[in-house]
Design an enzyme around this catalytic site. Structure first.
Site, PDB file in Angstrom:
ATOM      1  CB  ILE A 161     -10.001   4.494 -36.361  1.00 37.35           C
ATOM      2  CG1 ILE A 161      -8.684   5.201 -36.723  1.00 37.35           C
ATOM      3  CG2 ILE A 161     -10.530   3.692 -37.552  1.00 37.35           C
ATOM      4  CD1 ILE A 161      -7.507   4.263 -36.973  1.00 37.35           C
ATOM      5  N   PRO A 217       0.821  -1.212   0.000  1.00 32.67           N
ATOM      6  CG  PRO A 217      -0.830  -1.588   1.604  1.00 32.67           C
ATOM      7  CD  PRO A 217       0.439  -2.160   1.070  1.00 32.67           C
ATOM      8  CD  GLU A 255       6.325  -7.557 -14.696  1.00 31.25           C
ATOM      9  OE1 GLU A 255       7.538  -7.619 -14.838  1.00 31.25           O
ATOM     10  OE2 GLU A 255       5.600  -8.556 -14.557  1.00 31.25           O
ATOM     11  N   GLY A 256       7.248  -1.778 -13.372  1.00 34.11           N
ATOM     12  CA  GLY A 256       8.036  -0.567 -13.555  1.00 34.11           C
ATOM     13  C   GLY A 256       7.263   0.446 -14.360  1.00 34.11           C
TER      14      GLY A 256
HETATM   15  C1  LIG Z   1      -3.461  -4.114 -13.445  1.00 36.55           C
HETATM   16  C2  LIG Z   1      -2.322  -4.140 -12.472  1.00 36.55           C
HETATM   17  C3  LIG Z   1      -1.766  -5.363 -12.104  1.00 36.55           C
HETATM   18  C4  LIG Z   1      -0.731  -5.393 -11.165  1.00 36.55           C
HETATM   19  N1  LIG Z   1      -0.236  -6.612 -10.761  1.00 36.55           N
HETATM   20  C5  LIG Z   1       0.730  -6.659  -9.804  1.00 36.55           C
HETATM   21  C6  LIG Z   1       1.223  -7.909  -9.316  1.00 36.55           C
HETATM   22  O1  LIG Z   1       0.809  -8.988  -9.776  1.00 36.55           O
HETATM   23  N2  LIG Z   1       2.146  -7.903  -8.337  1.00 36.55           N
HETATM   24  C7  LIG Z   1       2.628  -6.745  -7.777  1.00 36.55           C
HETATM   25  O2  LIG Z   1       3.450  -6.823  -6.882  1.00 36.55           O
HETATM   26  N3  LIG Z   1       2.176  -5.538  -8.211  1.00 36.55           N
HETATM   27  C8  LIG Z   1       1.246  -5.469  -9.209  1.00 36.55           C
HETATM   28  N4  LIG Z   1       0.777  -4.253  -9.654  1.00 36.55           N
HETATM   29  C9  LIG Z   1       1.266  -3.035  -9.021  1.00 36.55           C
HETATM   30  C10 LIG Z   1       2.281  -2.261  -9.865  1.00 36.55           C
HETATM   31  O3  LIG Z   1       3.467  -3.016 -10.015  1.00 36.55           O
HETATM   32  C11 LIG Z   1       2.523  -0.924  -9.157  1.00 36.55           C
HETATM   33  O4  LIG Z   1       1.314  -0.180  -9.257  1.00 36.55           O
HETATM   34  C12 LIG Z   1       3.683  -0.166  -9.751  1.00 36.55           C
HETATM   35  O5  LIG Z   1       4.893  -0.812  -9.439  1.00 36.55           O
HETATM   36  C13 LIG Z   1       3.756   1.287  -9.240  1.00 36.55           C
HETATM   37  O6  LIG Z   1       3.684   1.314  -7.856  1.00 36.55           O
HETATM   38  P1  LIG Z   1       2.620   2.297  -7.154  1.00 36.55           P
HETATM   39  O7  LIG Z   1       1.289   2.075  -7.744  1.00 36.55           O
HETATM   40  O8  LIG Z   1       2.770   2.120  -5.679  1.00 36.55           O
HETATM   41  O9  LIG Z   1       3.075   3.744  -7.581  1.00 36.55           O
HETATM   42  P2  LIG Z   1       4.171   4.647  -6.843  1.00 36.55           P
HETATM   43  O10 LIG Z   1       5.435   3.880  -6.677  1.00 36.55           O
HETATM   44  O11 LIG Z   1       3.563   5.254  -5.642  1.00 36.55           O
HETATM   45  O12 LIG Z   1       4.400   5.779  -7.935  1.00 36.55           O
HETATM   46  C14 LIG Z   1       3.403   6.806  -8.158  1.00 36.55           C
HETATM   47  C15 LIG Z   1       3.882   7.692  -9.308  1.00 36.55           C
HETATM   48  O13 LIG Z   1       5.142   8.300  -8.962  1.00 36.55           O
HETATM   49  C16 LIG Z   1       6.091   8.004  -9.984  1.00 36.55           C
HETATM   50  N5  LIG Z   1       7.422   7.833  -9.399  1.00 36.55           N
HETATM   51  C17 LIG Z   1       7.803   7.029  -8.366  1.00 36.55           C
HETATM   52  N6  LIG Z   1       9.118   7.106  -8.183  1.00 36.55           N
HETATM   53  C18 LIG Z   1       9.607   7.963  -9.131  1.00 36.55           C
HETATM   54  C19 LIG Z   1      10.925   8.455  -9.461  1.00 36.55           C
HETATM   55  N7  LIG Z   1      12.000   8.073  -8.791  1.00 36.55           N
HETATM   56  N8  LIG Z   1      11.026   9.332 -10.487  1.00 36.55           N
HETATM   57  C20 LIG Z   1       9.928   9.723 -11.199  1.00 36.55           C
HETATM   58  N9  LIG Z   1       8.673   9.297 -10.922  1.00 36.55           N
HETATM   59  C21 LIG Z   1       8.526   8.429  -9.904  1.00 36.55           C
HETATM   60  C22 LIG Z   1       5.620   6.707 -10.608  1.00 36.55           C
HETATM   61  O14 LIG Z   1       6.170   6.523 -11.894  1.00 36.55           O
HETATM   62  C23 LIG Z   1       4.126   6.914 -10.612  1.00 36.55           C
HETATM   63  O15 LIG Z   1       3.773   7.723 -11.716  1.00 36.55           O
HETATM   64  C24 LIG Z   1      -0.237  -4.189 -10.612  1.00 36.55           C
HETATM   65  C25 LIG Z   1      -0.783  -2.962 -11.016  1.00 36.55           C
HETATM   66  C26 LIG Z   1      -1.801  -2.923 -11.931  1.00 36.55           C
HETATM   67  C27 LIG Z   1      -2.372  -1.591 -12.334  1.00 36.55           C
END
Ligand SMILES: Cc1cc2nc3c(=O)[nH]c(=O)nc-3n(C[C@H](O)[C@H](O)[C@H](O)COP(=O)(O)OP(=O)(O)OC[C@H]3O[C@@H](n4cnc5c(N)ncnc54)[C@H](O)[C@@H]3O)c2cc1C
Length: 397
Positions: A351, A142, A377-378
């Site tokens: 389209i 979270p 995945e990033g």
């Molecule tokens: C459909 C779906 C399936 C998923 N499945 C999985 C799964 O199976 N297992 C799992 O573990 N996770 C899963 N995820 C989670 C996903 O990997 C994370 O949402 C993702 O890694 C980003 O983490 P966060 O949402 O906490 O965003 P945050 O890390 O809070 O980032 C929020 C924003 O800040 C930006 N940000 C953060 N750090 C930087 C930086 N240093 N420089 C610039 N910008 C930055 C990010 O790019 C993003 O735009 C899933 C997500 C989705 C939407």
């Protein structure tokens, strides 16, 4: 004068993505299978918010669920490029079915193959290959997903092994999984040096899996997971204690390849839906495909997809050649392909005009599904950072 050069031992870093005859056959077979056995049912699963377990089971006899795993355990033992082709073709039809293949081979079972003990491989891999054990990778928390060194799920030493406590969010397939790969820390102050990977049976006491309502991919049943003092033996540790960060790095490197291949499949699907529509739909007494502004969109869609495909299969060839670290190339492929998938879905909707938003047409569904892969995945920001920091000499390859 003729110039002779020694045969290269590794592929060049310029794009060269011709498939072998065998890889082309794999593409044709998976495409035919996915269109016949998966496509007719995807919208029903989405509407019913039902996990496509039955569709996933269809992958097993054809070897499409675990193509990359060793044949000794029941996997396909395929090369990386063929694995990418399978991911691309499945994702062209269904995000979730492709995701289960990618999570299994790249993240969870692939890590057990690379870093597990014989006992861990014997325990988990046969069930994964025969489809009786689905897997999930529980990394995101979270408090954040991008900074894996800041993971807060805590593993504490006990007399009998380990006690695991913490929470995970957005975990694909977890509600249906028989094995969770969990990123935890033995000491948060140590950051990446404390990260340790555990293999957890979701039926263990203290594991609670909940529903995470989403705006899209309702058929994926994304989950939250709470670990409340879950007792684990030493045999649950994958690799070494405090050495989980490189395990996750290797898993995500391959994960980014398969996700990028999936994005190419989604980008291709947007083209495959838009071309016939532009050929048939008429406005002002002409087929809309005769208008230059529609042609421009199609041309951009095709170029984006081909550019992404070149980066993806170059990466696959590098991996097939045994190149250990491909994180910059993985970031380039994943960034380019995920943004191509979203851009193509947007153009496809445009389209299709109003029908782009109709439940009867697939293109509307593609958009939010494609966009998720700019986050999972990033995120795109993270990949741009990897690429730029490498260019600036601030990080290695
Ligand atoms: C459909 C779906 C399936 C998923 N499945 C999985 C799964 O199976 N297992 C799992 O573990 N996770 C899963 N995820 C989670 C996903 O990997 C994370 O949402 C993702 O890694 C980003 O983490 P966060 O949402 O906490 O965003 P945050 O890390 O809070 O980032 C929020 C924003 O800040 C930006 N940000 C953060 N750090 C930087 C930086 N240093 N420089 C610039 N910008 C930055 C990010 O790019 C993003 O735009 C899933 C997500 C989705 C939407």
């Amino acid at each position: 004068m003729p110039v002779t050069t020694a045969a290269p031992t590794v592929p060049s870093r310029t794009a060269d993505f011709d498939l072998t005859g065998e890889q082309r056959q794999v593409r044709a077979a998976v495409r035919e299978f996915a269109e016949r056995e998966i496509l007719p049912f995807v919208e029903d699963y989405e509407r019913e918010e039902r996990y496509p377990a039955e569709l996933i089971r269809k992958l097993v006899p054809l070897g499409y669920l675990t193509p990359l795993l060793p044949e000794a355990y029941g996997g396909g033992g395929s090369d990386v490029v063929s694995y990418g082709v399978i991911c691309e073709e499945l994702a062209r039809i269904d995000w979730v079915v492709a995701s289960v293949v990618s999570v299994t081979n790249s993240l969870v079972a692939g890590s057990v193959v690379r870093f597990g003990t014989d006992a861990q491989r014997d325990r988990w891999l046969p069930g994964i290959c025969d489809g009786s054990v689905l897997t999930a990778a529980a990394l995101t928390e979270p408090g954040g997903g991008s900074d894996l060194a800041a993971v807060q799920t805590r593993a504490e030493r006990t007399a009998a092994g380990w006690s695991l406590s913490g929470s995970k969010v957005f975990i694909s397939h977890a509600a249906h999984a028989g094995l969770l790969l969990v990123a935890a820390t033995v000491d948060p102050a140590e950051r990446h040096r404390g990260v340790t990977v555990f293999l957890v049976d979701p039926r263990a006491e203290g594991v609670e899996i909940g529903d995470l309502p989403m705006r899209t991919l309702k058929r994926d049943n994304l989950a939250t997971i709470h670990f409340d003092r879950v007792a684990l033996g030493d045999d649950a540790v994958l690799g070494e204690v405090g050495r989980g960060f490189p395990i996750l790095g290797a898993a995500l490197d391959m994960g980014r390849f398969s996700v990028a291949a999936r994005c190419v499949g989604q980008a291709q699907r947007a083209i495959d839906l838009s071309v016939p529509y532009a050929t048939e739909r008429e406005a002002f007494g002409r087929r809309i495909g005769e208008f230059q502004m529609i042609q421009q969109k199609l041309a951009d869609m095709i170029c984006r997809t081909e550019s992404a495909r070149a980066l993806v299969y170059r990466l696959g060839r590098m991996k097939d050649a045994g190149m250990e670290r491909c994180s910059v190339e993985a970031s380039m492929a994943k960034l380019t392909a995920s943004e191509a998938a979203t851009a193509n879905a947007l153009d496809a909707i445009q389209i299709h005009g109003g029908y782009g938003f109709s439940a009867e047409y697939e293109v509307g569904r593609l958009l939010l599904e494609a966009k998720t892969l700019e986050v999972g995945e990033g995120t795109s920001e993270l990949h741009r950072r990897v690429i730029a920091e490498h260019a600036l000499g601030l990080r290695g390859r």
